[in-house]
Design an enzyme around this catalytic site. Structure first.
Site, PDB file in Angstrom:
ATOM      1  N   HIS A  10       2.353   1.644   2.691  1.00  0.00           N
ATOM      2  CA  HIS A  10       1.489   1.437   1.531  1.00  0.00           C
ATOM      3  C   HIS A  10       2.022   0.328   0.624  1.00  0.00           C
ATOM      4  CE1 HIS A  10      -1.554   2.681  -1.380  1.00  0.00           C
ATOM      5  NE2 HIS A  10      -0.625   2.835  -2.308  1.00  0.00           N
ATOM      6  N   SER A  19      -4.012  -0.248  -4.496  1.00  0.00           N
ATOM      7  CA  SER A  19      -3.886   1.216  -4.539  1.00  0.00           C
ATOM      8  C   SER A  19      -4.836   1.771  -5.603  1.00  0.00           C
ATOM      9  CB  SER A  19      -2.427   1.602  -4.798  1.00  0.00           C
ATOM     10  OG  SER A  19      -2.214   2.966  -4.572  1.00  0.00           O
ATOM     11  N   ASP A  74      -0.299   2.106   6.367  1.00  0.00           N
ATOM     12  CA  ASP A  74      -0.446   2.817   5.091  1.00  0.00           C
ATOM     13  C   ASP A  74      -0.567   4.326   5.325  1.00  0.00           C
ATOM     14  OD1 ASP A  74      -1.153   3.684   2.529  1.00  0.00           O
ATOM     15  OD2 ASP A  74      -2.472   1.967   2.173  1.00  0.00           O
TER      16      ASP A  74
END
Length: 404
Positions: free
Chosen positions: A384, A185, A349
């Site tokens: 995610h 991320s 995601d």
């Protein structure tokens, strides 16, 4: 950018996976052998990419494994938006859970600590300055010129600033080369920035659940993440230290982050349309909730207890302004990356959708001559967050990539 490394042991509190377990559900329980030490790196001052000066910079860092005599067996781990440097192991034996990527860091694991010396550091403006296991400099820190917290007078910082401070830490240890920089991320943004800024130093870039820039849709979502804080009257334009803090706004902001980091497949499986309490039909009264509402309230309140609202806003800005290479052109930034790249997206995601980010990035990097590998092996139902919780599914791919 000269700094000094100091060692200290920090114990107690909510570690990486312990907090993730609260927010995200059951996670692996096996920890890196041995007790992890939190160290502190200090710089007398740092000048940001925007020309601001930050004095008395302090960030926490951890290491796993042993630095070899040649100092060339190093892997740097860069953390996600709500994370910190606790990537593996435990601070004490009875900690609830190990660091967030413990499944791939340790003896015989993909990031093998019998072979590699692995470093992870807290970023500037880390989200959780109230966590005693986090060391960071940001708006909640004392400005030595005034003796008061910086608040919104703290300089705007970028992902490149995070990398620059990490580079100063690496330099202080006498390390000249990195076998890889790896992050998930926001950590992947830092990994791309490392590859662009220090191509002579970084041998491999490993990026999970991220992208090479903040696209317009993500910039808009980040604006929504920040909005509840700014609407909380206690925020007071960032001047709340020593006063009532914008806890309600921060909690609502963290609810947004927590839900977007998941996926509806997870929500369907975990909650469905269950009520929060038996006998309290949400149709019967405004105060009656669904189970997912109550869970979000509890999870976000727990995270808010160690977080700071201004730090949240500065992290939002750093992510919004990210373009690999910290310039105006993504093409120019990507052209600076010379290392082979491993991309690890999550198919579901909702923060960095692969069709908008890693799939086109794979094509762009290949066209400019980079060696690129791509795997969606981590995907399950978490969206995610698969990049944190299920990174072990990509373990063989990671190990093979590092061996090349």
């Amino acid at each position: 950018m000269h700094g000094v490394v100091r060692g200290s042991i920090w114990s107690g509190c909510l570690g990486g996976l312990a907090m993730a377990a609260c927010l995200f559900g059951a996670l692996p329980a096996l920890a890196l052998d041995g007790i992890v030490e939190k160290k502190v790196f200090e710089m007398p001052s740092y000048t940001t990419t925007g020309g601001g000066t930050i004095k008395n910079v302090r960030i926490g860092w951890e290491s796993y494994g042993k630095l070899n005599d040649a100092k060339d067996n190093v892997i740097l781990i860069t953390h996600f938006f709500s994370g910190n440097s606790h990537a593996a192991g435990k601070y004490k034996a009875d900690d609830a859970a190990p660091g967030y990527w413990d499944s791939i860091i340790g003896p015989g694991k993909p990031l093998d600590t019998d072979k590699y010396f692995i470093i992870s550091s807290d970023t500037l403006v880390n989200l959780s300055p109230k966590d005693p296991n986090v060391v960071t400099t940001g708006p909640a820190s004392i400005n030595p010129d005034t003796g008061k917290p910086y608040g919104m007078s703290f300089p705007v910082v970028t992902i490149q600033d995070f990398v620059n401070v990490q580079k100063a830490l690496i330099d202080s240890l006498g390390i000249k080369t990195l076998q890889a920089v790896m992050g998930g991320s926001m950590g992947s943004l830092q990994a791309f920035e490392w590859g662009a800024d220090h191509p002579e130093m970084v041998k491999r870039v490993i990026a999970a659940i991220g992208g090479p820039e903040a696209d317009p849709f993500l910039i808009g979502w980040l604006n929504l993440w920040a909005a509840p804080i700014k609407l909380d009257p206690n925020w007071n334009n960032g001047d709340y230290y020593g006063k009532a803090e914008p806890k309600a706004g921060l909690t609502e902001a963290l609810k947004l982050v927590t839900l977007q980091a998941r996926h509806w497949k997870w929500a369907d499986a975990a909650f469905g349309r269950k009520w929060a309490e038996d006998g309290k039909d949400p149709k019967a009264a405004m105060g009656n909730q669904y189970a997912i509402e109550a869970w979000l309230d509890k999870a976000a309140a727990g995270r808010a207890a160690v977080s700071d609202a201004n730090h949240f806003l500065y992290l939002v800005k750093a992510n919004q302004t990210f373009v690999t290479g910290n310039g105006g052109s993504l093409e120019d930034g990507l052209a600076k990356i010379k290392a082979p790249v491993l991309l690890i997206p999550s198919a579901d995601d909702l923060v960095f959708p692969p069709d908008r980010n890693m799939r086109p990035l794979k094509d762009r990097l290949e066209k400019q001559g980079n060696k690129v590998e791509y795997t969606e092996s981590i995907t399950s139902t978490l969206g995610h967050l698969d990049g944190v919780v299920n990174i072990g599914k990509a373990g063989d791919t990671i190990a093979q990539f590092l061996a090349k």
